[in-house]
Design a protein around this motif. Structure first.
Motif, PDB file in Angstrom:
ATOM      1  N   TYR A 146       6.606-105.084  -0.968  1.00 18.13           N
ATOM      2  CA  TYR A 146       6.223-104.924   0.566  1.00 18.13           C
ATOM      3  C   TYR A 146       7.401-104.739   1.394  1.00 18.13           C
ATOM      4  O   TYR A 146       7.409-105.143   2.531  1.00 18.13           O
ATOM      5  CB  TYR A 146       5.657-106.576   0.939  1.00 18.13           C
ATOM      6  N   ILE A 192       7.865-112.563   2.647  1.00 20.29           N
ATOM      7  CA  ILE A 192       6.941-111.512   1.850  1.00 20.29           C
ATOM      8  C   ILE A 192       5.457-111.691   2.641  1.00 20.29           C
ATOM      9  O   ILE A 192       4.841-110.636   2.941  1.00 20.29           O
ATOM     10  CB  ILE A 192       6.688-112.119   0.514  1.00 20.29           C
ATOM     11  N   ARG A 193       5.138-112.994   3.139  1.00 21.47           N
ATOM     12  CA  ARG A 193       3.823-113.267   3.675  1.00 21.47           C
ATOM     13  C   ARG A 193       3.607-112.382   4.877  1.00 21.47           C
ATOM     14  O   ARG A 193       2.726-111.598   5.315  1.00 21.47           O
ATOM     15  CB  ARG A 193       3.611-114.554   3.984  1.00 21.47           C
ATOM     16  N   ALA A 196       3.467-108.886   4.066  1.00 26.15           N
ATOM     17  CA  ALA A 196       2.231-108.230   3.609  1.00 26.15           C
ATOM     18  C   ALA A 196       0.908-108.394   4.678  1.00 26.15           C
ATOM     19  O   ALA A 196       0.258-107.548   4.501  1.00 26.15           O
ATOM     20  CB  ALA A 196       1.967-109.493   2.450  1.00 26.15           C
ATOM     21  N   ILE A 197       1.098-109.251   5.484  1.00 23.88           N
ATOM     22  CA  ILE A 197       0.130-109.385   6.415  1.00 23.88           C
ATOM     23  C   ILE A 197       0.228-108.263   7.231  1.00 23.88           C
ATOM     24  O   ILE A 197      -0.949-107.658   7.729  1.00 23.88           O
ATOM     25  CB  ILE A 197       0.366-110.908   7.271  1.00 23.88           C
ATOM     26  N   ARG A 200      -1.346-105.633   5.545  1.00 21.32           N
ATOM     27  CA  ARG A 200      -2.774-105.378   5.461  1.00 21.32           C
ATOM     28  C   ARG A 200      -3.771-106.160   6.673  1.00 21.32           C
ATOM     29  O   ARG A 200      -4.581-106.430   6.203  1.00 21.32           O
ATOM     30  CB  ARG A 200      -2.865-106.512   4.278  1.00 21.32           C
ATOM     31  N   PHE A 203      -7.143-104.960   7.165  1.00 19.58           N
ATOM     32  CA  PHE A 203      -8.129-105.377   6.244  1.00 19.58           C
ATOM     33  C   PHE A 203      -8.538-106.767   6.449  1.00 19.58           C
ATOM     34  O   PHE A 203      -9.663-107.185   6.552  1.00 19.58           O
ATOM     35  CB  PHE A 203      -7.473-105.271   4.549  1.00 19.58           C
ATOM     36  N   ILE A 204      -7.391-107.618   6.815  1.00 19.86           N
ATOM     37  CA  ILE A 204      -7.748-109.029   7.082  1.00 19.86           C
ATOM     38  C   ILE A 204      -8.407-109.121   8.306  1.00 19.86           C
ATOM     39  O   ILE A 204      -9.435-109.842   8.776  1.00 19.86           O
ATOM     40  CB  ILE A 204      -6.259-109.742   7.292  1.00 19.86           C
ATOM     41  N   ASN A 252      -1.332-115.645  10.803  1.00 20.06           N
ATOM     42  CA  ASN A 252      -1.158-117.107  10.149  1.00 20.06           C
ATOM     43  C   ASN A 252      -1.789-118.001  11.243  1.00 20.06           C
ATOM     44  O   ASN A 252      -2.466-118.938  10.567  1.00 20.06           O
ATOM     45  CB  ASN A 252       0.258-117.349   9.986  1.00 20.06           C
ATOM     46  N   LYS A 255      -5.474-117.964  10.905  1.00 23.39           N
ATOM     47  CA  LYS A 255      -6.019-118.617   9.619  1.00 23.39           C
ATOM     48  C   LYS A 255      -6.077-120.215   9.652  1.00 23.39           C
ATOM     49  O   LYS A 255      -6.837-120.946   9.257  1.00 23.39           O
ATOM     50  CB  LYS A 255      -5.041-118.515   8.291  1.00 23.39           C
TER      51      LYS A 255
END
Lengths: 275, 333
Positions: A146, A192-193, A196-197, A200, A203-204, A252, A255
């Motif tokens: 990533y 990393i999160r 990566a978010i 992506r 997609f999310i 985040n 979520k």
């Protein structure tokens, strides 16, 4: 027609049964390994009995050993033709050897120390560092994928591990060092999160869209079923909030709000599942 | 006496009350379309294993460290329409947990006693790695590993350890880096082992039969190989200088040349290539997984990537993938 129906039935039966056929075939993979394991265990037991009792082996252990040793020979005789008998012989031999080694470890040691591996103080620090290195490496692989800017953090961690390896006898020092490393790793995980978010996010967002549509429908159904209007309104509010957060790319946070929404849906008795 | 057999399906009979009974074999034809029936049965057959495979580990690999702690690596197919997934762990003392979803997407987790709640958000396969300290106990010199596994699993025992008892049958055993790796079936497993500096070799007396078979087999193989070599040597004598040049090219390339030819290789892929090169130009995929502690699919993807790049080729060896460095990369370039 009959042939086709027959063919279909055969396909159905084969499709259902085939996974178990594969397992069965695999389970009979090279039965001679049973003999290798049993022979190795036999040798170890002989060494142990020699070491602890010399020529004066207690009667109960001698009987057990004879039973196990006999089973090893029988196992050798059974292979390669009688696999079922070989399996029974193997289990009998290994069970006898297991009993012997347990009796020896209970009776021969002056003080029998039962070590609880889950107790941190009993762990080998060098093994602890090995495990940490593997953990670091797996995070490093993910972070490279990533493109996170964490290279310097990893260098720092590897240096710290190197230092700790030299102080491996100092329990306190190593534990403090490991804690330090874990803090850096937590921050790397967050990076990393985030990264990566970002990559992506489409997609999310699509996933959330479908999810929220589904929950919307569930709320309408719940309203028709007579669920408390306050709960329904709260649910709609949360959906709006999530959509707003998603539009600002705050995935985040979305979520976190979703978890609240999920709890609400659970409380009013509607489980969420995208179809 | 003349008699003839009347086909039963053509026979029509009137019952006592005058009802006409007609035997109709084409009932399936009239009620169900054949292709539809066949297709639906095939779909059902195909879906049954998929249905039962959700939430069950696809791979489960365990590595026991010398201090009794265990590394667990597992891969699970999950329902991609779920937002989260609760997984039962094999104990409650967990360290170094990493959970990734599709595309190695790092997933959020929260551990609750001996289970973990994973926010999957659309992932269809999750890979979980963690260290656990509950599976091995030690009494005196004897170590005992216990597990109730939901699926087949592999167990890599520490170096210099020898099994002295177990309660179930292993499916397979291999030696990886001087360590015993067992493949075991689902259910309760208990293995006693101890550390020894002198790991015994199986008794030669017991192995006599196998040795004699091996010797006969070996002699036959040597004869076979010898004759193949003789035939080949004779053939080679007739080959031109051009053939000799090709033969020279087919020796394994050195690492520098490989990386020069494939300059866009990923760093982790380069590490794989280095390992294979140092291992004599070939390695089993399972060895690579153990060396780099990667889950099965991650390693499979990496190997496939290298195959696409033309760096390696994959051969089947004893139901396993043997990964070999290609010898003619320059030709491809």
């Amino acid at each position: 027609m009959k042939k086709l129906a027959l063919f279909a039935i055969i396909v159905l039966i084969f499709g259902t049964v085939s996974p178990s056929l594969v397992d069965g075939a695999y389970a009979q993979n090279d039965p001679s390994i049973l003999l290798s394991i049993a022979v190795q265990a036999d040798k170890q037991i002989v060494n142990q009995l020699d070491r602890v009792y010399g020529d004066q082996i207690p009667n109960n252990l001698q009987i057990l050993y004879d039973k196990g040793h006999g089973a090893v020979y029988s196992l050798d005789e059974s292979l390669p033709n009688d696999i079922e008998k070989a399996k029974q012989d193997f289990l009998l031999a290994m069970n006898s050897f297991m009993q012997i080694s347990r009796i020896i470890s209970q009776s021969s040691e002056k003080v029998v120390v039962v070590v609880v591996v889950s107790d941190k103080s009993n762990r080998d620090l060098s093994n602890e560092l090995d495990r940490l290195v593997n953990y670091v490496k797996s995070l490093e692989t993910i972070s490279k994928k990533y493109d996170t800017d964490t290279e310097s953090d990893f260098i720092k961690i590897y240096d710290l591990i190197q230092e700790l390896r030299q102080q491996v006898n100092d329990l306190n020092e190593v534990n403090v060092g490991i804690k330090k490393i874990k803090i850096i790793l937590d921050s790397i995980k967050n990076d990393i999160r985030e990264s990566a978010i970002e990559q992506r996010s489409d997609f999310i967002k699509q996933f959330f869209d479908r999810l929220l549509d589904q929950i919307d429908k569930l709320l309408t159904k719940a309203q028709n079923d007579g669920v408390d209007q306050i709960q329904i309104d709260k649910g709609h509010e949360l959906i709006l909030e999530i959509r707003e957060l998603l539009s600002k790319n705050q995935i985040n946070d979305a979520k976190v709000v979703y978890l609240e929404l999920k709890e609400l849906m659970k409380n009013i008795g509607y489980s969420i599942h995208i179809t | 006496m003349a008699s003839f057999i009347e086909p039963i399906q053509l026979k029509q009979s009137l019952g006592d009350d005058g009802i006409l009974f007609v035997r109709n074999d084409s009932i399936l034809d009239t009620m169900v379309k054949t292709p539809l029936l066949v297709a639906s049965m095939i779909i059902v057959a195909a879906l049954l294993p998929i249905q039962s495979s959700f939430s069950s580990p696809r791979d489960l690999d365990l590595i026991i460290y010398p201090d009794g702690s265990t590394h667990i690596s597992t891969e699970i197919d999950i329902d991609p329409f779920l937002t989260d997934y609760e997984l039962n762990l094999f104990g409650s003392t967990i360290d170094n947990l990493v959970v990734v979803g599709d595309d190695e997407f790092l997933l959020d987790t929260s551990i609750m006693d001996d289970s973990v709640l994973i926010q999957t958000f659309g992932s269809s396969v999750i890979t979980i790695d963690y260290d656990i300290h509950d599976l091995v106990s030690k009494q005196g010199r004897l170590w005992t590993f216990s597990l109730d596994s939901p699926s087949n699993f592999t167990l890599l025992l520490p170096k210099n350890s020898a099994i002295v008892g177990m309660i179930n049958l292993p499916i397979n055993m291999e030696i990886i880096n001087d360590q015993n790796q067992l493949t075991l079936s689902p259910g309760k497993t208990e293995i006693d082992y101890l550390f020894s500096n002198t790991i015994s070799i199986p008794d030669p007396k017991i192995e006599t039969n196998y040795f004699s078979y091996a010797i006969i087999g070996g002699v036959l193989i040597i004869i076979l190989i010898g004759s193949v070599i003789i035939i080949r040597t004779k053939q080679k004598n007739h080959k031109s200088v051009e053939d000799n040049l090709t033969t020279k090219k087919s020796t394994t390339l050195d690492l520098e040349t490989i990386f020069k030819l494939k300059s866009d290789l990923r760093e982790d892929d380069k590490e794989l290539v280095k390992f294979i090169f140092n291992n004599g130009g070939e390695a089993l995929e399972s060895e690579l997984r153990k060396k780099f502690l990667q889950p099965r699919t991650t390693m499979w993807r990496a190997v496939k990537r290298l195959e696409r790049e033309g760096v390696i080729e994959i051969e089947k060896k004893d139901l396993q993938n043997l990964v070999k460095l290609r010898k003619n990369m320059e030709d491809e370039e």
